[in-house]
Design a protein around this motif. Sequence first.
Motif, PDB file in Angstrom:
ATOM      1  N   HIS A   1       0.793  -1.249  -0.058  1.00 24.52           N
ATOM      2  CA  HIS A   1      -0.107  -0.092   0.135  1.00 24.52           C
ATOM      3  C   HIS A   1       0.999   1.282  -0.024  1.00 24.52           C
ATOM      4  O   HIS A   1       2.018   1.158   0.104  1.00 24.52           O
ATOM      5  N   ASP A   2       0.221   2.317  -0.410  1.00 29.75           N
ATOM      6  CA  ASP A   2       1.053   3.566  -0.381  1.00 29.75           C
ATOM      7  C   ASP A   2       1.005   4.372   1.106  1.00 29.75           C
ATOM      8  O   ASP A   2       0.340   3.846   2.033  1.00 29.75           O
ATOM      9  N   GLU A   3       1.820   5.288   1.167  1.00 29.18           N
ATOM     10  CA  GLU A   3       1.988   6.237   2.470  1.00 29.18           C
ATOM     11  C   GLU A   3       0.735   6.553   3.115  1.00 29.18           C
ATOM     12  O   GLU A   3       0.760   6.734   4.232  1.00 29.18           O
ATOM     13  N   SER A   4      -0.322   6.879   2.394  1.00 25.58           N
ATOM     14  CA  SER A   4      -1.423   7.538   2.718  1.00 25.58           C
ATOM     15  C   SER A   4      -2.076   6.928   3.878  1.00 25.58           C
ATOM     16  O   SER A   4      -2.926   7.444   4.511  1.00 25.58           O
TER      17      SER A   4
ATOM     18  N   ALA B   1       7.202  -7.575   5.657  1.00 26.99           N
ATOM     19  CA  ALA B   1       7.492  -6.398   4.959  1.00 26.99           C
ATOM     20  C   ALA B   1       6.378  -5.552   4.462  1.00 26.99           C
ATOM     21  O   ALA B   1       5.283  -6.035   4.064  1.00 26.99           O
ATOM     22  N   TRP B   2       6.907  -4.157   4.263  1.00 27.07           N
ATOM     23  CA  TRP B   2       5.901  -3.434   3.676  1.00 27.07           C
ATOM     24  C   TRP B   2       6.238  -2.642   2.530  1.00 27.07           C
ATOM     25  O   TRP B   2       7.284  -2.261   2.282  1.00 27.07           O
ATOM     26  N   ALA B   3       5.639  -3.104   1.505  1.00 28.55           N
ATOM     27  CA  ALA B   3       6.025  -2.638   0.098  1.00 28.55           C
ATOM     28  C   ALA B   3       5.166  -1.661  -0.296  1.00 28.55           C
ATOM     29  O   ALA B   3       3.924  -1.603  -0.470  1.00 28.55           O
ATOM     30  N   GLN B   4       5.616  -0.528  -1.147  1.00 26.32           N
ATOM     31  CA  GLN B   4       4.770   0.575  -1.581  1.00 26.32           C
ATOM     32  C   GLN B   4       4.594   0.266  -3.435  1.00 26.32           C
ATOM     33  O   GLN B   4       3.953   1.031  -3.905  1.00 26.32           O
ATOM     34  N   SER B   5       5.438  -0.534  -4.024  1.00 22.30           N
ATOM     35  CA  SER B   5       5.120  -0.998  -5.433  1.00 22.30           C
ATOM     36  C   SER B   5       5.269  -2.467  -5.659  1.00 22.30           C
ATOM     37  O   SER B   5       5.647  -3.334  -4.922  1.00 22.30           O
ATOM     38  N   VAL B   6       4.452  -2.940  -6.631  1.00 24.69           N
ATOM     39  CA  VAL B   6       4.706  -4.189  -7.326  1.00 24.69           C
ATOM     40  C   VAL B   6       5.970  -4.789  -7.379  1.00 24.69           C
ATOM     41  O   VAL B   6       6.381  -5.602  -7.117  1.00 24.69           O
TER      42      VAL B   6
END
Length: 147
Positions: A111-114, A128-133
């Motif tokens: 997910h994104d930061e928002s 882990a937290w990923a912001q992109s595929v």
Amino acid sequence: MNWKIYLSGEIHTDWRDQIKKGCEMRDLPVSFCSAVTDHEASDAAGDGLGAESNSFWRDHKSAKVNSIRTKHLVHSCDIAVVRFGDKYKQWNAAFDAGMCAALGKPYITLHDESIIHPLKEVDGAAMAWAQSVDQVIEILAYVTSAD
């Protein structure tokens, strides 16, 4: 070893296809599974058990029928990727993440930061937290490498 990856969450974008294609391009030893991603089909999963005039009971029946698949897939996966989009609240994805945490199944949030704050507990239990595929694919490439 072939790693079974459960893809959970948001159904309104093509993130699942992007992960599958990226892993295929890198020839990763993975296979994928997912909950039903057709919204109408998921909502109607319990309709075969009889019509309901109250939407609560229709949703209740369908949730139970859907959970047969979801529980099996979460229990049998090696890793889950749980995607939270910004357009809708994905309570089912949060529930899947909670099942993974309770079962000791590693999962990656995407997910994104928002929406960091509302997902702080979900992210706190994630590996882990990923912001992109692309970040997800990198993680999968690393953890599935034979070296």
